[in-house]
Structures are given as structure tokens and as C-alpha cells.
Design an enzyme around this catalytic site. Structure first.
Site, mmCIF file in Angstrom:
data_model
loop_
_atom_site.group_PDB
_atom_site.id
_atom_site.type_symbol
_atom_site.label_atom_id
_atom_site.label_comp_id
_atom_site.label_asym_id
_atom_site.label_seq_id
_atom_site.Cartn_x
_atom_site.Cartn_y
_atom_site.Cartn_z
ATOM 1 C CB SER A 15 -0.909 -0.038 1.319
ATOM 2 O OG SER A 15 -1.405 1.336 1.728
ATOM 3 C CB SER A 141 6.609 10.795 10.344
ATOM 4 O OG SER A 141 5.873 11.788 10.441
ATOM 5 C CE1 TYR A 154 3.505 6.810 12.419
ATOM 6 C CE2 TYR A 154 3.240 9.153 12.299
ATOM 7 C CZ TYR A 154 3.398 8.059 11.533
ATOM 8 O OH TYR A 154 4.018 8.203 10.366
ATOM 9 C CE LYS A 158 6.723 6.204 11.589
ATOM 10 N NZ LYS A 158 7.192 5.154 10.514
ATOM 11 C CB THR A 189 -0.917 6.659 1.773
ATOM 12 O OG1 THR A 189 -0.609 7.143 3.211
ATOM 13 C CG2 THR A 189 0.375 7.135 1.090
HETATM 14 N N1 LIG Z 1 1.401 9.154 4.359
HETATM 15 C C1 LIG Z 1 1.969 9.996 5.022
HETATM 16 O O1 LIG Z 1 1.588 11.188 5.094
HETATM 17 C C2 LIG Z 1 3.089 9.723 5.991
HETATM 18 C C3 LIG Z 1 3.602 10.451 6.578
HETATM 19 C C4 LIG Z 1 5.131 10.275 7.354
HETATM 20 C C5 LIG Z 1 5.545 8.970 7.577
HETATM 21 N N2 LIG Z 1 4.687 8.038 6.889
HETATM 22 C C6 LIG Z 1 5.145 6.517 7.010
HETATM 23 O O2 LIG Z 1 5.299 6.190 5.860
HETATM 24 C C7 LIG Z 1 5.234 4.741 5.929
HETATM 25 C C8 LIG Z 1 4.342 4.081 4.856
HETATM 26 O O3 LIG Z 1 2.884 4.530 5.096
HETATM 27 P P1 LIG Z 1 1.769 5.005 3.834
HETATM 28 O O4 LIG Z 1 1.640 6.230 4.116
HETATM 29 O O5 LIG Z 1 2.178 4.270 2.714
HETATM 30 O O6 LIG Z 1 0.520 4.099 4.773
HETATM 31 P P2 LIG Z 1 -0.396 3.037 4.385
HETATM 32 O O7 LIG Z 1 -0.923 3.154 2.869
HETATM 33 O O8 LIG Z 1 -1.057 2.779 5.408
HETATM 34 O O9 LIG Z 1 0.834 1.658 4.095
HETATM 35 C C9 LIG Z 1 1.393 1.190 5.413
HETATM 36 C C10 LIG Z 1 1.895 -0.103 5.330
HETATM 37 O O10 LIG Z 1 2.662 -0.702 6.268
HETATM 38 C C11 LIG Z 1 2.023 -1.909 6.439
HETATM 39 N N3 LIG Z 1 1.999 -2.607 7.696
HETATM 40 C C12 LIG Z 1 1.249 -1.821 8.738
HETATM 41 N N4 LIG Z 1 1.382 -2.669 9.410
HETATM 42 C C13 LIG Z 1 1.966 -3.808 9.572
HETATM 43 C C14 LIG Z 1 2.473 -5.031 10.327
HETATM 44 N N5 LIG Z 1 2.029 -5.279 11.522
HETATM 45 N N6 LIG Z 1 3.149 -5.766 9.674
HETATM 46 C C15 LIG Z 1 3.697 -5.538 8.521
HETATM 47 N N7 LIG Z 1 3.376 -4.572 7.536
HETATM 48 C C16 LIG Z 1 2.419 -3.694 8.047
HETATM 49 C C17 LIG Z 1 0.801 -2.043 5.411
HETATM 50 O O11 LIG Z 1 0.864 -3.385 5.121
HETATM 51 P P3 LIG Z 1 -0.298 -4.378 5.507
HETATM 52 O O12 LIG Z 1 -1.596 -3.786 5.747
HETATM 53 O O13 LIG Z 1 -0.420 -5.358 4.111
HETATM 54 O O14 LIG Z 1 0.296 -5.099 6.658
HETATM 55 C C18 LIG Z 1 1.017 -1.277 4.274
HETATM 56 O O15 LIG Z 1 1.968 -1.915 3.326
HETATM 57 C C19 LIG Z 1 4.982 4.183 7.183
HETATM 58 O O16 LIG Z 1 5.909 4.054 8.143
HETATM 59 C C20 LIG Z 1 4.373 5.837 7.849
HETATM 60 O O17 LIG Z 1 4.302 6.112 9.131
HETATM 61 C C21 LIG Z 1 3.776 8.326 5.925
#
Ligand SMILES: NC(=O)c1ccc[n+]([C@@H]2O[C@H](COP(=O)([O-])OP(=O)(O)OC[C@H]3O[C@@H](n4cnc5c(N)ncnc54)[C@H](OP(=O)(O)O)[C@@H]3O)[C@@H](O)[C@H]2O)c1
Length: 264
Positions: A15, A141, A154, A158, A189
């Protein structure tokens, strides 16, 4: 890091940012190990990657479960897969106030974002050292650089990653291990949809701020360009990333803003 022909293990590949990074890398004749918990979603990522001519292995596991991490690492070992790079995007966010959040929820966030991530890293690192080097990236993050309402554990999980991976980098420069910490701002996302609330249940909402974020595809392009250059920190997002600089250079302004900001 020249991606061409490399074997790259990507967590969070089912995702959002991790999926977009997998697709972005897939035209480089790479072998991608795609991980997350949801096998069907990983298969969707795989289909899109294969179109660009790469090799893939789907390896589902749960970052919140030590045994599951061990099994995934065992699979890599038994199949003699040499990991050139480990890019970690797996993680969960939070939407709950400190005063209302039971410690079990704080622990769950740390288990996935911090302990799961470092446990996987520890499985890969010794082999990477033996192989003469490699690259490890982890996703923090902007709230890994400062505190933010509704995100206490969270943000803390991080921030913990920064300490761990800076130490790992310092210990392993001599081993030719490059370490990048990715610091996204708001990326569009499902992170807010999948975030957990005070009851440990999913927040299940696309927050307004999230919805206005940079696209995952654009974010992935920036990340890959900077991973290629082995940048130590990769700040990516829109105007919100200025908060990192405000926290560092104008802390009083940050304290003022943080206590008034709308958290969603
Ligand atoms: N989007 C933002 O604004 C943002 C900002 C700062 C940081 N981030 C960081 O970016 C990274 C990716 O997030 P995203 O925005 O792409 O969100 P997302 O679409 O919710 O993706 C999160 C990913 O983490 C995996 N995941 C969650 N829990 C898990 C578990 N217990 N075991 C294995 N995999 C797990 C999910 O896969 P499954 O559900 O298949 O397990 C999914 O592929 C994260 O670390 C997030 O903290 C995002």
C-alpha cells in the site's frame, strides 16, 4: 546505490508509499521482495511491478509478531537470497490523545514501527556485512523530528528510529552500509484510515490534511532519486515540511504552533 540488477526487500509494499516505491524501482531489472501482511494486496503490487520487467518474491509477514519476522528471515536464508538493499515503509499511525490512550495501544505502535523494524534490520544486517555492504532505509515522519498532537506514541516511535539508525550508521560506515532515514510530510495514502485510535481500532477516516497531501507516486520518485544518492535524510512532502526547520531554528514559534494546530 545503482539499482540495476539489485535485490531489494521492501516492507509496506502492499500500500501507499512502499507500493509506489516498488513500482518506481521495477523498471531497473531488479528483484523485489515485497512484504506486508496482506497477500492479495501484495499480489496487486507484484502485477504492476512485473509489467516493468522485474523479478518478484511475495513474502508476507507481520512486523508486530517476532515469530513472523523470524520466519520471513528464515525464508530469505534458506533460499540463499542476497539482499542488496532493505527499504522499510511498513508502519502504523495513531489518532488519540495521551490522556485517553491505554498503554497497550502505545505498545502496539512501538511493536510495529520500532521493534518490528529493528528486528528485521538485525536479521538482514549481518548478512549484508558479510556480503561486503548494502543499503538500509527506514521511514520516519516529520513528527519523528518534533511532537504533534494526537500522535504521541507514533511520533515517539519514529523519533526512536532516528536514534537507532544513526547509531547503526556510525557503527557500520566501515562495513560499507549506507543508511537513509526517509522523513515524509503529508502524503496521500491510507495512513490515516489505517491509523489506530484509543481503542486500538482503525481510525477509518481519510483526514482532510492527508487528502491534500503529495501523491504517493510523486513521493516515490523523490525517495528513489535520493536513495540512489544514498542521502542520509530524505525530507519529502509539501509546505508542511517547513515545520522541521521551524522546530530546529525557531523553537518558540514551534511551541506556539504545535499547541494550536488542528491535528487531523
Ligand atoms: N502518508 C503519510 O503522510 C506519511 C507521513 C509520514 C510517514 N509515513 C510513513 O510512511 C510509511 C508508509 O505509510 P503509508 O503512508 O504508505 O501508509 P499505508 O498506505 O497505510 O501503508 C502502510 C504499510 O505498512 C504495512 N504495515 C502496517 N502494519 C504492518 C504490520 N503489522 N506488519 C507488516 N506490515 C505492516 C501495511 O501493509 P499491510 O496492511 O499489508 O500489513 C502497508 O503496506 C509508514 O511507516 C508511515 O508511518 C507516512
Amino acid at each position: 546505490m545503482d539499482f540495476w540488477g539489485k535485490t531489494i526487500w521492501i516492507t509496506g509494499a502492499s500500500s501507499g508509499i512502499g507500493k509506489a516505491v516498488a513500482i518506481e524501482l521495477s523498471s531497473n531489472n531488479v528483484t523485489l521482495i515485497l512484504s506486508g501482511r496482506k497477500e492479495e494486496a501484495l499480489k496487486d503490487t507484484e502485477k504492476l511491478c512485473i509489467k516493468n520487467g522485474c523479478q518478484t518474491v511475495i513474502l508476507p509477514f507481520d512486523l508486530g509478531n517476532e515469530e513472523s519476522i523470524e520466519e520471513a528471515a528464515q525464508f530469505i536464508k534458506e533460499n540463499n537470497i542476497k539482499i542488496d538493499a532493505l527499504y522499510q515503509f511498513g508502519g502504523i499511525s495513531q489518532r488519540s490523545f495521551v490522556a485517553e490512550t491505554p498503554i497497550s495501544v502505545d505498545r502496539k505502535i512501538f511493536e510495529v514501527n520500532y521493534f518490528g523494524t529493528i528486528a528485521l534490520t538485525k536479521k538482514v544486517l549481518p548478512q549484508m556485512i558479510k556480503n561486503g555492504g548494502g543499503q538500509i532505509a527506514v521511514t520516519s515522519s516529520i513528527v519523528g523530528k518534533f511532537g504533534f498532537p494526537y500522535r504521541s506514541s507514533y511520533s515517539a516511535s519514529k523519533q526512536a528510529l532516528h536514534g537507532f539508525f544513526e547509531s547503526l550508521r556510525a557503527e557500520n560506515a566501515k562495513n560499507n552500509i549506507a543508511v537513509s532515514v526517509i522523513i515524509p510530510g503529508r502524503i496521500k495514502t491510507n495512513i490515516s484510515v489505517n491509523a489506530i485510535n484509543k481503542d486500538g481500532k482503525t481510525h477509518a477516516q481519510m483526514d482532510a490534511g492527508q487528502d491534500k497531501g503529495m501523491s504517493a507516486e510523486k513521493c516515490a520518485k523523490v525517495i528513489c532519486k535520493k536513495l540512489k544518492k544514498e542521502k542520509k535524510e530524505i525530507l519529502v512532502g509539501g509546505s508542511e515540511v517547513i515545520m522541521v526547520h521551524i522546530r530546529r531554528f525557531l523553537p518558540r514559534l514551534y511551541y506556539y504552533m504545535a499547541s494550536r494546530v488542528k491535528p487531523l
